[in-house]
Design an enzyme around this catalytic site. Structure first.
Site, PDB file in Angstrom:
ATOM      1  N   ASP A 123      18.405   9.490   0.206  1.00 25.99           N
ATOM      2  CA  ASP A 123      17.391   8.448   0.030  1.00 25.99           C
ATOM      3  C   ASP A 123      17.802   7.377  -0.969  1.00 25.99           C
ATOM      4  O   ASP A 123      17.015   6.473  -1.269  1.00 25.99           O
ATOM      5  CB  ASP A 123      16.061   9.085  -0.375  1.00 25.99           C
ATOM      6  CG  ASP A 123      15.385   9.749   0.815  1.00 25.99           C
ATOM      7  OD1 ASP A 123      15.580   9.259   1.943  1.00 25.99           O
ATOM      8  OD2 ASP A 123      14.673  10.745   0.626  1.00 25.99           O
ATOM      9  N   ASP A 186      14.858  10.281   8.978  1.00 27.18           N
ATOM     10  CA  ASP A 186      14.611   9.246   7.966  1.00 27.18           C
ATOM     11  C   ASP A 186      15.883   8.489   7.558  1.00 27.18           C
ATOM     12  O   ASP A 186      15.842   7.318   7.206  1.00 27.18           O
ATOM     13  CB  ASP A 186      14.002   9.857   6.697  1.00 27.18           C
ATOM     14  CG  ASP A 186      12.956  10.919   6.973  1.00 27.18           C
ATOM     15  OD1 ASP A 186      13.103  11.653   7.972  1.00 27.18           O
ATOM     16  OD2 ASP A 186      12.001  11.035   6.191  1.00 27.18           O
TER      17      ASP A 186
HETATM   18  N1  GLY Z   1      11.564   9.858   3.853  1.00 29.20           N
HETATM   19  C1  GLY Z   1      10.537  10.788   3.563  1.00 29.20           C
HETATM   20  C2  GLY Z   1       9.274  10.504   4.260  1.00 29.20           C
HETATM   21  O1  GLY Z   1       9.192   9.629   5.100  1.00 29.20           O
HETATM   22  O2  GLY Z   1       8.326  11.193   3.944  1.00 29.20           O
END
Ligand code: GLY
Length: 408
Positions: A123, A186
């Site tokens: 992330d 994601d």
């Molecule tokens: N990337 C984590 C979420 O969308 O919760």
């Protein structure tokens, strides 16, 4: 010289060019009036919020007020780029220095995370694209560019060449076990950091990694009807696919709506950065799946499109991301296709704005109704304001107003 340049028709360049040529969206008079009204309210609310919270790093509000770093992992939390991202978007749209000062202050606080290796995971794209890369794009700040490139190297370092995927987390969120074989949908929104670094450094290694990951996601994440798995588990030694457990949605084989929204936006971006028509086709496939599901829930996304009818649980953040993704997608299709994606995005934005927006400038956060995951034992993460809902709402509105800072 690349093969593309030999032919003189680099598809990535054509995709970029067509994006630049087709910024304008055609809106009905009612949609235009709604948009102008929302933009006016947005500028008032964001100015008040930026003056009030400044360099705080917010996530959600439980009492109409943001609280600094009120998240697990504090400075390292995956959503910490969204507040500076909102500030850079508003700075780009308005030129008001309040936003720039606050965004720079947040980055000053966040920069130490780049040396705190264990706290970072895939992330890092969500953190450093809307913060440092946005700063670099907007101001030309060379330190911000270096931070973006450093972050890209950390993301590239998570690539597993045996399985052709970028490792998602360090540990499973539910059990804490080490998870070297996990990739998640994601990440398709994190890899634009690699596309950016490839161009910035004139070094295709970053793009090779991004493309390899996107192709693995295409193969294992996206099902034939355009619905998506959330988590894929590979053998990290051999690269062999093992299984797809349930994730933040209802369960295995279900269709977590925020994951769907990452797919719509992320595959569109992989098309934008590579010119590979297969990515565009996947983006459309996922978009059509989302549009069909949203058309039967009043354009407000459920947390999962394949869950029991009761209880009804919404996730406005999936709506905001889907809308921003559809608006991006509309820029890359032919004239007669654009209205499908533009109108669907407006339907989502208008329905969610009516149901969830809090325009009181005295209170923090804009879009209520965000849900972090389906199975929420105490309900504290269900239908609450979440910072990335606000980020993508602002991005979508600014795309429609032709005032967006493109950061992905
Ligand atoms: N990337 C984590 C979420 O969308 O919760």
């Amino acid at each position: 010289m690349s093969n593309f340049s030999v032919l003189g028709t680099d598809p990535a360049v054509s995709a970029q060019k067509s994006a630049e040529e087709s910024q304008g969206y055609v809106l009905s008079p009612e949609d235009q009036a709604w948009l102008d009204d929302v933009y006016a309210k947005l500028t008032v609310k964001m100015k008040a919020e930026a003056e009030r919270i400044g360099t705080m790093i917010p996530y959600t509000t439980r009492d109409g007020k943001y609280h600094d770093l009120d998240v697990p992992g504090g400075l390292y939390y995956w959503t910490n780029g969204f507040w500076p991202g909102m500030l850079w978007q508003m700075y780009h749209a308005t030129g008001d220095e309040t936003y720039r000062t606050a965004a720079e202050g947040v980055e000053e606080r966040m920069k130490e995370t780049l040396t705190g290796f264990e706290g970072l995971d895939h992330d890092i794209g969500f953190i450093f694209l809307p913060m440092s890369v946005a700063n670099w794009r907007e101001t030309g700040n060379a330190d911000a560019r270096r931070r973006g490139l450093h972050a890209a190297n950390l993301l590239a370092g998570r690539f597993n060449p045996a399985g052709n995927y970028i490792r998602a987390w360090n540990n499973a969120p539910w059990t804490g076990d080490e998870v070297s074989g996990w990739m998640i949908i994601d990440c398709i929104m994190n890899i634009p950091l690699l596309y950016w670094a490839a161009k910035e450094c004139n070094d295709p290694r970053f793009r090779h990694i991004a493309v390899a990951h996107a192709k693995t996601a295409q193969k294992y994440v996206v099902r034939s009807d355009g619905s998506c798995n959330h988590i894929l588990i590979f053998d990290s030694q051999t690269g062999e696919f093992i299984t797809n457990p349930g994730g933040q949605g209802y369960g295995q084989g279900s269709s977590w709506s925020r994951g769907q929204s990452w797919a719509v936006y992320g595959f569109t971006l992989s098309y934008l950065h590579t010119g590979d028509e297969n990515f565009l086709a996947t983006a459309k496939q996922c978009a059509h799946y989302c549009i069909s599901n949203l058309a039967v829930s009043g354009w407000v996304p459920l947390v999962d499109y394949r869950a029991p009818a009761e209880p009804v649980k919404y996730d406005s953040t999936a709506g905001m991301i889907t809308a921003a993704g559809l608006l991006e997608l509309a820029r890359h299709v032919g004239e007669y296709e654009k209205p499908l994606y533009t109108k669907a995005a407006l339907n989502i934005l208008r329905a969610c704005e009516k149901k969830f927006c809090n325009w009181d400038p005295e209170q923090d956060s804009i879009v209520n109704g965000g849900t972090y995951f389906y199975h929420d034992p105490d309900g504290t993460n269900t239908e609450v304001p979440i910072i990335y809902g606000d980020y993508y709402f602002i991005e979508a509105i600014l795309k429609l107003k032709d005032k967006e800072l493109f950061i992905w």
